[in-house]
Design a protein around this motif. Structure first.
Motif, PDB file in Angstrom:
ATOM      1  N   VAL A  95      38.790  53.529  26.542  1.00  0.00           N
ATOM      2  CA  VAL A  95      38.285  52.615  27.691  1.00  0.00           C
ATOM      3  C   VAL A  95      38.226  53.282  28.802  1.00  0.00           C
ATOM      4  CG1 VAL A  95      39.206  50.406  28.651  1.00  0.00           C
ATOM      5  CG2 VAL A  95      39.617  50.909  26.209  1.00  0.00           C
ATOM      6  N   LYS A  96      37.098  52.942  29.447  1.00  0.00           N
ATOM      7  CA  LYS A  96      37.200  53.702  30.909  1.00  0.00           C
ATOM      8  C   LYS A  96      37.982  52.722  31.873  1.00  0.00           C
ATOM      9  CE  LYS A  96      34.463  56.996  29.623  1.00  0.00           C
ATOM     10  NZ  LYS A  96      35.010  58.368  29.410  1.00  0.00           N
ATOM     11  N   VAL A  97      38.117  53.322  33.173  1.00  0.00           N
ATOM     12  CA  VAL A  97      38.909  52.847  34.254  1.00  0.00           C
ATOM     13  C   VAL A  97      38.330  52.741  35.684  1.00  0.00           C
ATOM     14  CG1 VAL A  97      41.103  52.839  35.583  1.00  0.00           C
ATOM     15  CG2 VAL A  97      41.276  53.398  32.996  1.00  0.00           C
ATOM     16  N   LEU A  98      38.134  51.543  36.414  1.00  0.00           N
ATOM     17  CA  LEU A  98      37.994  51.211  37.613  1.00  0.00           C
ATOM     18  C   LEU A  98      39.029  51.124  38.503  1.00  0.00           C
ATOM     19  CD1 LEU A  98      35.129  48.799  38.735  1.00  0.00           C
ATOM     20  CD2 LEU A  98      37.076  49.409  40.061  1.00  0.00           C
ATOM     21  N   LEU A  99      39.545  52.136  39.195  1.00  0.00           N
ATOM     22  CA  LEU A  99      40.869  52.133  39.911  1.00  0.00           C
ATOM     23  C   LEU A  99      40.790  50.910  41.222  1.00  0.00           C
ATOM     24  CD1 LEU A  99      43.611  52.979  39.073  1.00  0.00           C
ATOM     25  CD2 LEU A  99      43.089  54.968  40.779  1.00  0.00           C
ATOM     26  N   ASP A 100      41.256  49.997  41.200  1.00  0.00           N
ATOM     27  CA  ASP A 100      40.968  49.067  42.431  1.00  0.00           C
ATOM     28  C   ASP A 100      42.072  49.002  43.386  1.00  0.00           C
ATOM     29  OD1 ASP A 100      39.470  46.500  43.669  1.00  0.00           O
ATOM     30  OD2 ASP A 100      41.504  45.815  42.950  1.00  0.00           O
ATOM     31  N   ASN A 101      41.924  49.180  44.505  1.00  0.00           N
ATOM     32  CA  ASN A 101      42.838  48.994  45.611  1.00  0.00           C
ATOM     33  C   ASN A 101      43.072  47.539  46.025  1.00  0.00           C
ATOM     34  OD1 ASN A 101      43.313  49.312  49.032  1.00  0.00           O
ATOM     35  ND2 ASN A 101      45.025  48.889  47.827  1.00  0.00           N
ATOM     36  N   HIS A 102      43.843  46.787  45.600  1.00  0.00           N
ATOM     37  CA  HIS A 102      43.895  45.475  45.587  1.00  0.00           C
ATOM     38  C   HIS A 102      44.578  44.788  46.800  1.00  0.00           C
ATOM     39  CE1 HIS A 102      42.394  42.292  42.759  1.00  0.00           C
ATOM     40  NE2 HIS A 102      43.421  41.271  43.226  1.00  0.00           N
ATOM     41  N   VAL A 103      45.544  45.335  47.389  1.00  0.00           N
ATOM     42  CA  VAL A 103      46.624  45.105  48.535  1.00  0.00           C
ATOM     43  C   VAL A 103      46.871  46.326  48.842  1.00  0.00           C
ATOM     44  CG1 VAL A 103      46.826  42.583  47.961  1.00  0.00           C
ATOM     45  CG2 VAL A 103      48.294  44.382  47.055  1.00  0.00           C
ATOM     46  N   SER A 104      47.740  46.081  50.168  1.00  0.00           N
ATOM     47  CA  SER A 104      48.685  47.146  50.710  1.00  0.00           C
ATOM     48  C   SER A 104      49.943  47.071  50.068  1.00  0.00           C
ATOM     49  CB  SER A 104      48.558  47.353  52.241  1.00  0.00           C
ATOM     50  OG  SER A 104      47.256  47.811  52.449  1.00  0.00           O
ATOM     51  N   GLU A 105      50.448  45.855  50.748  1.00  0.00           N
ATOM     52  CA  GLU A 105      51.787  45.226  50.381  1.00  0.00           C
ATOM     53  C   GLU A 105      51.885  44.799  48.987  1.00  0.00           C
ATOM     54  OE1 GLU A 105      55.324  42.422  52.094  1.00  0.00           O
ATOM     55  OE2 GLU A 105      53.504  41.761  52.189  1.00  0.00           O
ATOM     56  N   PRO A 106      52.587  45.270  47.815  1.00  0.00           N
ATOM     57  CA  PRO A 106      52.443  44.554  46.426  1.00  0.00           C
ATOM     58  C   PRO A 106      52.842  43.262  46.461  1.00  0.00           C
ATOM     59  CG  PRO A 106      54.575  46.072  46.657  1.00  0.00           C
ATOM     60  CD  PRO A 106      53.700  46.201  48.026  1.00  0.00           C
ATOM     61  N   LYS A 107      51.864  42.185  46.408  1.00  0.00           N
ATOM     62  CA  LYS A 107      52.054  40.889  46.224  1.00  0.00           C
ATOM     63  C   LYS A 107      50.741  40.347  45.755  1.00  0.00           C
ATOM     64  CE  LYS A 107      51.906  38.587  50.173  1.00  0.00           C
ATOM     65  NZ  LYS A 107      52.216  38.149  51.736  1.00  0.00           N
ATOM     66  N   TRP A 108      50.842  39.009  45.273  1.00  0.00           N
ATOM     67  CA  TRP A 108      49.636  38.404  45.015  1.00  0.00           C
ATOM     68  C   TRP A 108      48.721  38.187  45.967  1.00  0.00           C
ATOM     69  CZ3 TRP A 108      48.218  37.607  40.175  1.00  0.00           C
ATOM     70  CH2 TRP A 108      46.937  37.041  39.862  1.00  0.00           C
ATOM     71  N   CYS A 109      47.279  38.278  45.563  1.00  0.00           N
ATOM     72  CA  CYS A 109      46.285  38.092  46.635  1.00  0.00           C
ATOM     73  C   CYS A 109      45.429  36.777  46.372  1.00  0.00           C
ATOM     74  CB  CYS A 109      45.439  39.410  46.618  1.00  0.00           C
ATOM     75  SG  CYS A 109      43.959  39.450  47.332  1.00  0.00           S
ATOM     76  N   CYS A 110      45.155  36.124  47.050  1.00  0.00           N
ATOM     77  CA  CYS A 110      44.857  36.378  48.650  1.00  0.00           C
ATOM     78  C   CYS A 110      44.833  34.835  49.073  1.00  0.00           C
ATOM     79  CB  CYS A 110      43.336  36.815  48.901  1.00  0.00           C
ATOM     80  SG  CYS A 110      42.993  38.413  47.901  1.00  0.00           S
ATOM     81  N   ASN A 111      45.209  34.882  50.590  1.00  0.00           N
ATOM     82  CA  ASN A 111      45.096  33.833  51.450  1.00  0.00           C
ATOM     83  C   ASN A 111      44.718  34.108  52.944  1.00  0.00           C
ATOM     84  OD1 ASN A 111      47.664  33.233  52.878  1.00  0.00           O
ATOM     85  ND2 ASN A 111      48.222  33.298  50.700  1.00  0.00           N
ATOM     86  N   ASP A 112      44.233  33.473  53.729  1.00  0.00           N
ATOM     87  CA  ASP A 112      43.814  33.971  54.864  1.00  0.00           C
ATOM     88  C   ASP A 112      44.891  34.383  55.956  1.00  0.00           C
ATOM     89  OD1 ASP A 112      41.072  33.936  54.400  1.00  0.00           O
ATOM     90  OD2 ASP A 112      40.725  32.051  55.495  1.00  0.00           O
ATOM     91  N   ASP A 113      46.108  33.950  55.656  1.00  0.00           N
ATOM     92  CA  ASP A 113      47.393  34.501  56.490  1.00  0.00           C
ATOM     93  C   ASP A 113      48.518  35.194  55.810  1.00  0.00           C
ATOM     94  OD1 ASP A 113      48.174  32.634  54.862  1.00  0.00           O
ATOM     95  OD2 ASP A 113      48.783  31.146  56.497  1.00  0.00           O
ATOM     96  N   ASP A 114      47.815  35.980  54.882  1.00  0.00           N
ATOM     97  CA  ASP A 114      48.838  36.679  54.007  1.00  0.00           C
ATOM     98  C   ASP A 114      49.016  38.068  54.758  1.00  0.00           C
ATOM     99  OD1 ASP A 114      46.438  38.173  53.554  1.00  0.00           O
ATOM    100  OD2 ASP A 114      46.261  37.630  51.145  1.00  0.00           O
ATOM    101  N   GLU A 115      48.280  38.379  55.858  1.00  0.00           N
ATOM    102  CA  GLU A 115      48.570  39.737  56.565  1.00  0.00           C
ATOM    103  C   GLU A 115      48.291  40.831  55.695  1.00  0.00           C
ATOM    104  OE1 GLU A 115      52.583  38.692  57.922  1.00  0.00           O
ATOM    105  OE2 GLU A 115      51.878  38.710  60.038  1.00  0.00           O
ATOM    106  N   ASN A 116      47.408  40.844  54.973  1.00  0.00           N
ATOM    107  CA  ASN A 116      47.285  41.817  53.846  1.00  0.00           C
ATOM    108  C   ASN A 116      45.528  41.952  53.440  1.00  0.00           C
ATOM    109  OD1 ASN A 116      48.106  43.884  52.022  1.00  0.00           O
ATOM    110  ND2 ASN A 116      49.161  42.225  50.913  1.00  0.00           N
ATOM    111  N   GLY A 117      44.739  41.244  54.378  1.00  0.00           N
ATOM    112  CA  GLY A 117      43.460  41.171  54.277  1.00  0.00           C
ATOM    113  C   GLY A 117      42.387  41.665  54.935  1.00  0.00           C
ATOM    114  N   PHE A 118      42.637  42.144  56.470  1.00  0.00           N
ATOM    115  CA  PHE A 118      41.551  42.859  57.051  1.00  0.00           C
ATOM    116  C   PHE A 118      42.409  44.050  57.957  1.00  0.00           C
ATOM    117  CE2 PHE A 118      37.948  43.685  59.814  1.00  0.00           C
ATOM    118  CZ  PHE A 118      37.124  43.925  59.087  1.00  0.00           C
TER     119      PHE A 118
END
Length: 789
Positions: free
Chosen positions: A87-110
């Motif tokens: 099985v191949k792997v696409l390594l994906d940077n999902h967030v910076s702070e480890p937490k569930w993603c996403c909403n516009d005010d999560d301070e993890n978005g841009f």
């Protein structure tokens, strides 16, 4: 900061299930802080700080090595095991702070959000790229998942995305660099006016996401899929996707595009989700795009055991589970297991315990190697149910409450200690005019307590009123409509066979409406012994009816060859058809293949269509195809189907090779632009003559007549003419007739039968889908909207 599910099952088993479900790649998400702030942190210490002792115990049981590792070492181990299982792997940077993603005010978005420092982000990406450099399992690295929030702007997007992409490519030039857009990975249209001008060789890939609730523009209103015509909504959706992302894959500077996330609410599907997903899948297949389904998560073992139950009737007059006269018991149960059922709902009659009890009944029940839900279906052993069967509610002729409780109690006692019996249902589908809540509470309570007292280890399953469902009246109306329009053909003095050459529902995912429709239709098909087999086919060896279970295989589209030959070898495709227990293929074709393109070469056709990827796929999997004519390809397919003992129903789907159908496609009825009756008959004749003596057992005149030109005069005139020619050129072949209105109407034959002599080779066909019912049931939502009474 470790992949989910390691507290539930061994790592090898989790990956084994991924492989079993035919996934060949995992998009493995991680947080930047794992690489920049917690790179040396120990997993056990992290879980201690989170105060989740149950999770720690689960990991200790299933993957004990994890607790002594760092988070990065766990990722290493997971990637290694994925590689072992190919099985191949696409390594994906999902967030910076480890937490569930996403909403516009999560301070993890841009960029410049509290948890999105651009310098720390690039440093983290570079560090993990260097860490996995040389690891062949890692084939791609995604810069960031779903940029979002109020800080989004193009200046920072171009600036930092370019910097990160170049850094990854410089550190590891062998991996694909996957670049996301704005607004939760739904927008990349700004690249039309200003492409991203960086040199990554051929390693630059863009990604996009789409969910049923996060469409384009108006399509974000999920309910629009049921408020407007589905074809229009789908076309608008695809236009929106093309405008915002799909355009990247075409033109002079085309680049790859991956749908790294798409999906719908996996808790339970709906009409809206089904239509969305069907539309999106059509687009993905048509564009031959790579994709990822959000998300694979291990369900765990916990207290609850999720049962997928097959129903097995044992409540009829023989009072033994059905089918024991047909096959050995082990084989029947083996097939249940083969179809991934882990439970059987085994029905019985109360009288078996109160009036006809036999000591050896337990032998059958305990032979099952899967959990059993023991279901009291009726009292008197007979088929269930209708409102006057005297078997439906307390104090009916065959529903004495005392005898019923007495029968349930010895059954519970008899199976006490038998680990196979996991549940006992009090009664199937209470119904009939005597229904009332007083008796329902009184006797259900009494029976439930009696079972629990006798056998406290089994689950007690309690049913409601009105057949446990709301669809009975709708189903009766639907069946009445089917009988009125087509079913009448199979009865009476001049009965003829009828085949449901197409029936179904949205196969992307089920819904309450689809389930109600399909349950009802299957009841009808089984009762009439129609199912989806060809009634008119006579087995050459015995002269008895051979029932065909047909898979549809499209060959009527623009390439004019059966689909999929660019994907897999022909033998493998047909092998899978056989593996899925189909013994027949309904092979579709276009009339023009016989009348206008009979000598055309396949390679030349694909060259004119400008699809080099398809040509490469055929050259790899079925190279012989490219040098053939379209008809020769059909010959090869039919020949290979015969070798693997699969019969063929040859079906004229259209005249012009294109997708079917809508009312203005000019392909639907005699004298349409692409439906010249003389050319059509000539094409059918060529096909019949060509396959004369072949194992093609049936030839259908035309799929789904439709459109504004429909009329009975032309229908009788040309169908009669075509069928007569057919039987002259292929007299041993059954001839299939079509209805009007997309194969949903034949009732005009009541007043005027089709009087032509085809021996015993005349067969009629019909289609039915959950969204194309009879009369009122065409409104698919009616299966859940009408009251039970």
């Amino acid at each position: 900061m470790i992949p989910e599910g390691l507290d539930k099952r061994p790592l090898k088993d989790i990956i084994g299930e991924i492989v079993e479900h035919k996934f060949n790649c995992v998009r493995l998400t991680y947080a930047i802080y794992m690489w920049t702030r917690y790179v040396h942190d120990n997993v056990n210490a992290t879980f201690t700080s989170l105060d989740v002792p149950g999770v720690v115990q689960g990991i200790a049981k299933n993957n004990p090595f994890v607790l002594s590792m760092t988070h990065v070492q766990v990722f290493d181990y997971v990637v290694r095991e994925l590689g072992i299982q190919n099985v191949k792997v696409l390594l994906d940077n999902h967030v910076s702070e480890p937490k569930w993603c996403c909403n516009d005010d999560d301070e993890n978005g841009f960029f410049h959000d509290r948890h999105f420092n651009p310098q720390e982000w690039v440093y983290g990406l570079t560090r993990q790229t260097k860490h996995f450099n040389g690891n062949h399992v890692i084939v791609a690295m995604s810069l960031r998942n779903e940029l979002h929030g109020p800080r989004q702007n193009l200046y920072d997007w171009y600036r930092y995305m370019s910097k990160a992409a170049v850094s990854i490519h410089k550190t590891n030039p062998n991996v694909l660099v996957v670049i996301s857009g704005l607004n939760y990975d739904t927008e990349l249209q700004f690249l039309k006016s200003k492409p991203l001008k960086i040199d990554l060789g051929k390693k630059m890939v863009f990604e996009t996401h789409l969910y049923s609730w996060s469409g384009i523009g108006t399509l974000k209103l999920r309910e629009i899929w049921t408020k407007q015509p589905v074809n229009r909504i789908c076309a608008d959706n695809i236009k929106g996707i093309e405008d915002r992302a799909g355009f990247l894959t075409t033109g002079k500077n085309a680049v790859p595009l991956i749908f790294t996330e798409f999906g719908f609410n996996e808790v339970g599907s709906s009409v809206e989700d089904n239509r969305f997903l069907t539309c999106l899948q059509t687009y993905l297949v048509g564009k031959d795009l790579d994709w990822g389904l959000w998300a694979f998560q291990d369900e765990g073992t916990g207290q609850r055991a999720k049962l997928a139950c097959a129903n097995w009737a044992g409540h009829l007059q023989p009072m033994i589970p059905e089918g024991l006269d047909k096959r050995p018991l082990k084989d029947i149960i083996g097939e249940i297991v083969e179809h991934k059922f882990n439970c059987v709902r085994l029905t019985y009659a109360i009288y078996m315990w109160t009036r006809y009890v036999h000591d050896n009944v337990n032998a059958t029940f305990t032979s099952l190697d899967v959990p059993v839900l023991l279901d009291n279906h009726v009292s008197e052993p007979k088929w269930c149910c209708n409102d006057d069967d005297e078997n439906g509610f307390f104090h009916d002729r065959h529903f004495n409450p005392q005898e019923w409780v007495y029968g349930l109690t010895p059954a519970a006692k008899h199976f006490n200690g038998n680990h196979v019996i996991v549940a006992m249902s009090l009664r199937n589908e209470l119904h009939g005019p005597r229904q009332n809540l007083y008796d329902r509470y009184r006797y259900m309570s009494k029976a439930a307590v009696s079972i629990h007292k006798t056998n406290p280890n089994v689950l007690v399953v309690i049913s409601g009123l009105n057949y446990d469902t709301r669809v009975n009246r709708i189903c009766a109306d639907n069946i009445k409509g089917i009988e009125d329009r087509v079913g009448f053909l199979t009865t009476g003095k001049n009965a003829v066979p009828l085949i449901f050459t197409e029936f179904g529902f949205n196969e992307v995912g089920s819904s309450v409406e689809d389930n109600g429709f399909l349950t009802c239709l299957q009841t009808y098909l089984v009762g009439k012994d129609l199912d989806w087999g060809l009634w008119a086919f006579q087995d050459e060896g015995t002269g008895q009816r051979a029932k065909l279970a047909c898979a549809n295989w499209a060959g009527h589209l623009q390439p004019m060859i059966p689909e999929g030959l660019d994907k897999r070898p022909l033998k493998d495709i047909i092998g899978e058809i056989v593996e899925h227990k189909f013994n027949c293929v309904r092979l579709t074709y276009a009339i023009y293949m016989w009348t206008r393109y009979v000598h055309d070469n396949v390679n030349a056709t694909f060259t004119s269509l400008d699809v080099p990827g398809v040509v490469q796929g055929i050259a790899k999997n079925n190279p012989f195809v490219l040098s053939m004519t379209h008809v020769q390809v059909f010959d090869s397919v039919v020949r290979e189907l015969g070798i693997q003992n699969v019969k063929v129903l040859l079906e004229n789907h259209v005249s012009e090779s294109k997708w079917c159908c809508n009312d203005d496609d000019e392909n639907g009825f005699f004298h349409d632009r692409h439906f010249n009756p003389q050319e059509w008959v000539y094409g059918l004749t060529l096909a019949a003559k060509h396959f004369n003596g072949n194992h093609v057992v049936s030839m259908s005149l035309r799929n789904e007549l439709h459109g504004p030109r429909q009329n009975l005069y032309d229908r009788y005139r040309y169908m009669s003419k075509a069928s007569s020619v057919y039987t002259q050129d292929k007299p041993k072949c059954a001839c299939g007739y079509l209805r009007l209105n997309y194969d949903t109407e034949l009732r005009f034959l009541k007043s005027k039968p089709l009087k032509i002599d085809l021996g015993k080779k005349m067969v009629f066909e019909t289609h039915l889908y959950s969204w194309s019912g009879i009369g009122t049931p065409k409104l698919r939502e009616i299966w859940t909207k009408q009251p039970s009474e």
